[in-house]
Design an enzyme around this catalytic site. Structure first.
Site, PDB file in Angstrom:
ATOM      1  N   ARG A 250     -26.639  15.099  -7.423  1.00 33.20           N
ATOM      2  CA  ARG A 250     -25.320  15.106  -8.078  1.00 33.20           C
ATOM      3  C   ARG A 250     -25.461  14.460  -9.459  1.00 33.20           C
ATOM      4  O   ARG A 250     -26.166  13.457  -9.609  1.00 33.20           O
ATOM      5  CB  ARG A 250     -24.314  14.299  -7.244  1.00 33.20           C
ATOM      6  CG  ARG A 250     -23.990  14.960  -5.921  1.00 33.20           C
ATOM      7  CD  ARG A 250     -23.013  14.146  -5.127  1.00 33.20           C
ATOM      8  NE  ARG A 250     -23.573  12.861  -4.716  1.00 33.20           N
ATOM      9  CZ  ARG A 250     -23.146  12.145  -3.699  1.00 33.20           C
ATOM     10  NH1 ARG A 250     -22.114  12.567  -2.984  1.00 33.20           N
ATOM     11  NH2 ARG A 250     -23.687  10.988  -3.385  1.00 33.20           N
TER      12      ARG A 250
ATOM     13  N   THR B 186     -16.962  -2.822  -8.900  1.00 31.68           N
ATOM     14  CA  THR B 186     -18.001  -1.992  -8.288  1.00 31.68           C
ATOM     15  C   THR B 186     -19.289  -1.988  -9.107  1.00 31.68           C
ATOM     16  O   THR B 186     -19.249  -2.155 -10.337  1.00 31.68           O
ATOM     17  CB  THR B 186     -17.485  -0.533  -8.151  1.00 31.68           C
ATOM     18  OG1 THR B 186     -18.588   0.329  -7.884  1.00 31.68           O
ATOM     19  CG2 THR B 186     -16.817  -0.025  -9.410  1.00 31.68           C
TER      20      THR B 186
ATOM     21  N   TYR C 219     -14.231   6.977 -12.621  1.00 31.71           N
ATOM     22  CA  TYR C 219     -13.926   5.927 -11.636  1.00 31.71           C
ATOM     23  C   TYR C 219     -14.500   4.585 -12.093  1.00 31.71           C
ATOM     24  O   TYR C 219     -13.811   3.568 -12.121  1.00 31.71           O
ATOM     25  CB  TYR C 219     -14.488   6.321 -10.258  1.00 31.71           C
ATOM     26  CG  TYR C 219     -14.564   5.177  -9.296  1.00 31.71           C
ATOM     27  CD1 TYR C 219     -13.405   4.558  -8.824  1.00 31.71           C
ATOM     28  CD2 TYR C 219     -15.800   4.668  -8.855  1.00 31.71           C
ATOM     29  CE1 TYR C 219     -13.470   3.477  -7.959  1.00 31.71           C
ATOM     30  CE2 TYR C 219     -15.867   3.595  -7.988  1.00 31.71           C
ATOM     31  CZ  TYR C 219     -14.708   2.998  -7.536  1.00 31.71           C
ATOM     32  OH  TYR C 219     -14.780   1.924  -6.688  1.00 31.71           O
TER      33      TYR C 219
ATOM     34  N   ILE D 183       1.514   0.025  -6.466  1.00 33.21           N
ATOM     35  CA  ILE D 183       1.277  -1.248  -7.168  1.00 33.21           C
ATOM     36  C   ILE D 183       1.957  -1.239  -8.538  1.00 33.21           C
ATOM     37  O   ILE D 183       2.260  -2.286  -9.094  1.00 33.21           O
ATOM     38  CB  ILE D 183      -0.226  -1.552  -7.330  1.00 33.21           C
ATOM     39  CG1 ILE D 183      -0.942  -0.383  -8.032  1.00 33.21           C
ATOM     40  CG2 ILE D 183      -0.874  -1.880  -6.001  1.00 33.21           C
ATOM     41  CD1 ILE D 183      -2.325  -0.727  -8.552  1.00 33.21           C
TER      42      ILE D 183
ATOM     43  N   ASN E 178     -22.792  -0.818  -1.832  1.00 31.24           N
ATOM     44  CA  ASN E 178     -22.226   0.148  -0.872  1.00 31.24           C
ATOM     45  C   ASN E 178     -21.674  -0.540   0.369  1.00 31.24           C
ATOM     46  O   ASN E 178     -22.440  -1.016   1.217  1.00 31.24           O
ATOM     47  CB  ASN E 178     -23.298   1.154  -0.461  1.00 31.24           C
ATOM     48  CG  ASN E 178     -23.614   2.104  -1.601  1.00 31.24           C
ATOM     49  OD1 ASN E 178     -23.843   1.670  -2.733  1.00 31.24           O
ATOM     50  ND2 ASN E 178     -23.618   3.383  -1.326  1.00 31.24           N
TER      51      ASN E 178
ATOM     52  N   ASP F 272       0.871  -1.187   0.000  1.00 30.12           N
ATOM     53  CA  ASP F 272       0.000   0.000   0.000  1.00 30.12           C
ATOM     54  C   ASP F 272       0.899   1.225   0.000  1.00 30.12           C
ATOM     55  O   ASP F 272       1.912   1.250   0.706  1.00 30.12           O
ATOM     56  CB  ASP F 272      -0.902  -0.017   1.269  1.00 30.12           C
ATOM     57  CG  ASP F 272      -2.075   0.939   1.168  1.00 30.12           C
ATOM     58  OD1 ASP F 272      -1.845   2.149   0.985  1.00 30.12           O
ATOM     59  OD2 ASP F 272      -3.226   0.478   1.290  1.00 30.12           O
TER      60      ASP F 272
ATOM     61  N   ALA G  94      -6.188  -2.030  -4.017  1.00 34.34           N
ATOM     62  CA  ALA G  94      -5.602  -0.678  -4.128  1.00 34.34           C
ATOM     63  C   ALA G  94      -6.164   0.072  -5.321  1.00 34.34           C
ATOM     64  O   ALA G  94      -6.056  -0.377  -6.460  1.00 34.34           O
ATOM     65  CB  ALA G  94      -4.086  -0.789  -4.250  1.00 34.34           C
TER      66      ALA G  94
HETATM   67  N1  NAD Z   1     -16.047   1.466  -0.254  1.00 37.31           N
HETATM   68  C1  NAD Z   1     -16.970   1.060  -1.133  1.00 37.31           C
HETATM   69  O1  NAD Z   1     -18.195   1.179  -0.910  1.00 37.31           O
HETATM   70  C2  NAD Z   1     -16.530   0.428  -2.429  1.00 37.31           C
HETATM   71  C3  NAD Z   1     -17.536   0.028  -3.348  1.00 37.31           C
HETATM   72  C4  NAD Z   1     -17.137  -0.583  -4.538  1.00 37.31           C
HETATM   73  C5  NAD Z   1     -15.783  -0.799  -4.796  1.00 37.31           C
HETATM   74  N2  NAD Z   1     -14.833  -0.403  -3.902  1.00 37.31           N
HETATM   75  C6  NAD Z   1     -13.423  -0.675  -4.208  1.00 37.31           C
HETATM   76  O2  NAD Z   1     -12.857  -1.395  -3.128  1.00 37.31           O
HETATM   77  C7  NAD Z   1     -11.479  -1.073  -2.974  1.00 37.31           C
HETATM   78  C8  NAD Z   1     -11.204  -0.675  -1.541  1.00 37.31           C
HETATM   79  O3  NAD Z   1     -12.054   0.422  -1.185  1.00 37.31           O
HETATM   80  P1  NAD Z   1     -11.893   1.148   0.225  1.00 37.31           P
HETATM   81  O4  NAD Z   1     -13.187   1.829   0.512  1.00 37.31           O
HETATM   82  O5  NAD Z   1     -11.317   0.187   1.204  1.00 37.31           O
HETATM   83  O6  NAD Z   1     -10.808   2.271  -0.171  1.00 37.31           O
HETATM   84  P2  NAD Z   1      -9.589   2.857   0.683  1.00 37.31           P
HETATM   85  O7  NAD Z   1      -9.240   4.171   0.066  1.00 37.31           O
HETATM   86  O8  NAD Z   1      -9.906   2.815   2.148  1.00 37.31           O
HETATM   87  O9  NAD Z   1      -8.420   1.815   0.402  1.00 37.31           O
HETATM   88  C9  NAD Z   1      -7.676   1.810  -0.796  1.00 37.31           C
HETATM   89  C10 NAD Z   1      -6.205   1.661  -0.433  1.00 37.31           C
HETATM   90  O10 NAD Z   1      -5.436   1.583  -1.638  1.00 37.31           O
HETATM   91  C11 NAD Z   1      -4.245   2.354  -1.464  1.00 37.31           C
HETATM   92  N3  NAD Z   1      -3.787   2.733  -2.817  1.00 37.31           N
HETATM   93  C12 NAD Z   1      -4.454   3.477  -3.736  1.00 37.31           C
HETATM   94  N4  NAD Z   1      -3.736   3.563  -4.872  1.00 37.31           N
HETATM   95  C13 NAD Z   1      -2.589   2.846  -4.677  1.00 37.31           C
HETATM   96  C14 NAD Z   1      -1.469   2.539  -5.482  1.00 37.31           C
HETATM   97  N5  NAD Z   1      -1.346   3.010  -6.732  1.00 37.31           N
HETATM   98  N6  NAD Z   1      -0.473   1.776  -4.970  1.00 37.31           N
HETATM   99  C15 NAD Z   1      -0.567   1.291  -3.685  1.00 37.31           C
HETATM  100  N7  NAD Z   1      -1.612   1.552  -2.878  1.00 37.31           N
HETATM  101  C16 NAD Z   1      -2.623   2.316  -3.371  1.00 37.31           C
HETATM  102  C17 NAD Z   1      -4.643   3.523  -0.574  1.00 37.31           C
HETATM  103  O11 NAD Z   1      -3.554   4.081   0.121  1.00 37.31           O
HETATM  104  C18 NAD Z   1      -5.658   2.842   0.378  1.00 37.31           C
HETATM  105  O12 NAD Z   1      -5.035   2.343   1.548  1.00 37.31           O
HETATM  106  C19 NAD Z   1     -11.183   0.029  -3.995  1.00 37.31           C
HETATM  107  O13 NAD Z   1     -10.595  -0.594  -5.132  1.00 37.31           O
HETATM  108  C20 NAD Z   1     -12.566   0.565  -4.329  1.00 37.31           C
HETATM  109  O14 NAD Z   1     -12.595   1.074  -5.639  1.00 37.31           O
HETATM  110  C21 NAD Z   1     -15.185   0.204  -2.714  1.00 37.31           C
END
Ligand code: NAD
Length: 324
Positions: free
Chosen positions: A279, A116, A140, A51, A169, A30, A73
């Site tokens: 939005r 997603t 996104y 990554i 969600n 990360d 990530a």
């Molecule tokens: N939270 C939701 O409701 C939701 C819904 C659908 C999909 N997602 C997907 O689930 C995943 C996790 O979501 P989350 O809410 O835990 O997000 P988050 O932001 O809490 O976690 C994402 C992590 O990825 C790391 N990161 C981002 N880009 C990076 C890179 N290039 N290299 C290394 N690390 C990197 C960030 O530092 C962070 O710790 C994401 O891919 C998001 O798109 C989330």
């Protein structure tokens, strides 16, 4: 060992903990651009970096016997992706391809991917099944759909086996890990921050949707249920399963006002609401048909009730007033 990218984030952190509790070896990669220095990172080999850093991923795969990658990530703010799409395509897609290539070079052929419901765009039919057409309404969503298509091509050409999990969600807390983004754009944490007095009110975007109370309807799924689905997806690949795209939701829709009313009930606090214009690109109703996850993964959410989910987050906030 399982490589968890984004393991310092919300869903990745909860999944990494569950993997550890189930006796799996975990390595976290990360860059901490959005994640936190969770206590979890002291318990496992942790590499801080991108990554897309091929030399770093090569080092990780040479220092550990990596069997599979669970790839969380990504940057995940819809609004930010609209104002700065280049950042999103570089981070999520360009770096995502570099990760896939680094894994391929290291002979890692199993990938569980965070996709997603935003890949579907404005739904033509609800509940949404996996065969619903995909046409995202923001950059996104496109980054995630591109990654799905790239993984399909890699499967065809290089035998990459993947499961793309299309979450609805995510919300709720598990143990010491709760949802703590900055800025926070998700409804549930903002509603509970308002209950805590950390926000003066909750902004509700749009109250003239074609729904019973005029506010948008979403499907809320507990983060522990998501984590469990990832481990099931991993085991599906381990047992020779084919690549899959799978919805993860509860299959129930709640309007924004229903979420707020439930939060008032769970917390016993008054929560003030301010209505704002809708939005752009926010669909009216996003509810999963999650029957395929049950059929393929034997997955059954344990947190089916919204009040139950909100209570886990509220209890976490009471015990962690400063967040993660
Ligand atoms: N939270 C939701 O409701 C939701 C819904 C659908 C999909 N997602 C997907 O689930 C995943 C996790 O979501 P989350 O809410 O835990 O997000 P988050 O932001 O809490 O976690 C994402 C992590 O990825 C790391 N990161 C981002 N880009 C990076 C890179 N290039 N290299 C290394 N690390 C990197 C960030 O530092 C962070 O710790 C994401 O891919 C998001 O798109 C989330």
């Amino acid at each position: 060992m399982i490589l968890v990218t984004g393991g310092a984030g919300y869903i990745g952190g909860v999944t990494a903990e569950l993997l550890l509790n189930r006796g799996e070896g975990v390595v976290i990669l990360d860059n901490l651009s959005r994640g936190h220095r969770l206590g979890l990172l002291n318990k496992v080999p942790f590499y801080q970096g991108d990554i897309g850093d091929r030399a770093l991923v090569k080092r990780i795969t040479s220092e550990h016997q990596i069997e599979a990658c669970i790839h969380f990530a990504a940057l995940a703010y819809v609004g930010e992706s609209v104002s700065d799409p280049a950042h999103y395509f570089r981070n999520n897609v360009e770096q995502g391809i570099a990760l896939l290539d680094s894994l391929r070079e290291a002979g890692v052929n199993f990938l569980v991917f965070s996709s997603t419901c935003a890949t579907y765009g404005e739904p033509q039919k609800v509940p949404i099944s996996e065969s619903h057409p995909q046409h995202p309404t923001n950059p996104y969503g496109w980054t995630k759909l591109f990654m799905e298509r790239i993984m399909e091509s890699y499967d065809h050409a290089y035998d990459l086996k993947f499961v793309a999990l299309r979450y609805f969600n995510a919300c709720g807390a598990a143990g010491d890990l709760g949802e703590d983004h900055d800025p926070e754009t998700h409804l549930v944490p903002n509603v509970l921050k308002a209950a805590q007095g950390k926000l003066t009110h909750v902004s509700v975007f749009g109250n003239e949707y074609a729904t019973p109370d005029g506010t948008a309807i979403r499907d809320y799924i507990h983060v522990s249920d998501l984590a469990d689905a990832h481990i099931r997806a991993l085991n599906h690949l381990r047992s020779g399963g084919q690549s899959e795209r799978i919805n993860l939701g509860n299959g129930h829709g709640y309007s924004v006002l229903e979420v707020i009313e439930t939060a008032r009930h769970v917390t016993g606090k008054a929560i003030e609401v301010k209505f704002e214009p809708p939005r752009a690109g926010d669909p009216t109703r996003l509810v999963a048909d999650a029957s395929y996850a049950k059929a393929v993964l034997g997955w059954q959410p344990q947190y089916g009730e919204l009040a139950q989910i909100l209570k886990t987050d509220w209890d976490w906030r009471l015990n962690h007033p400063e967040g993660s």
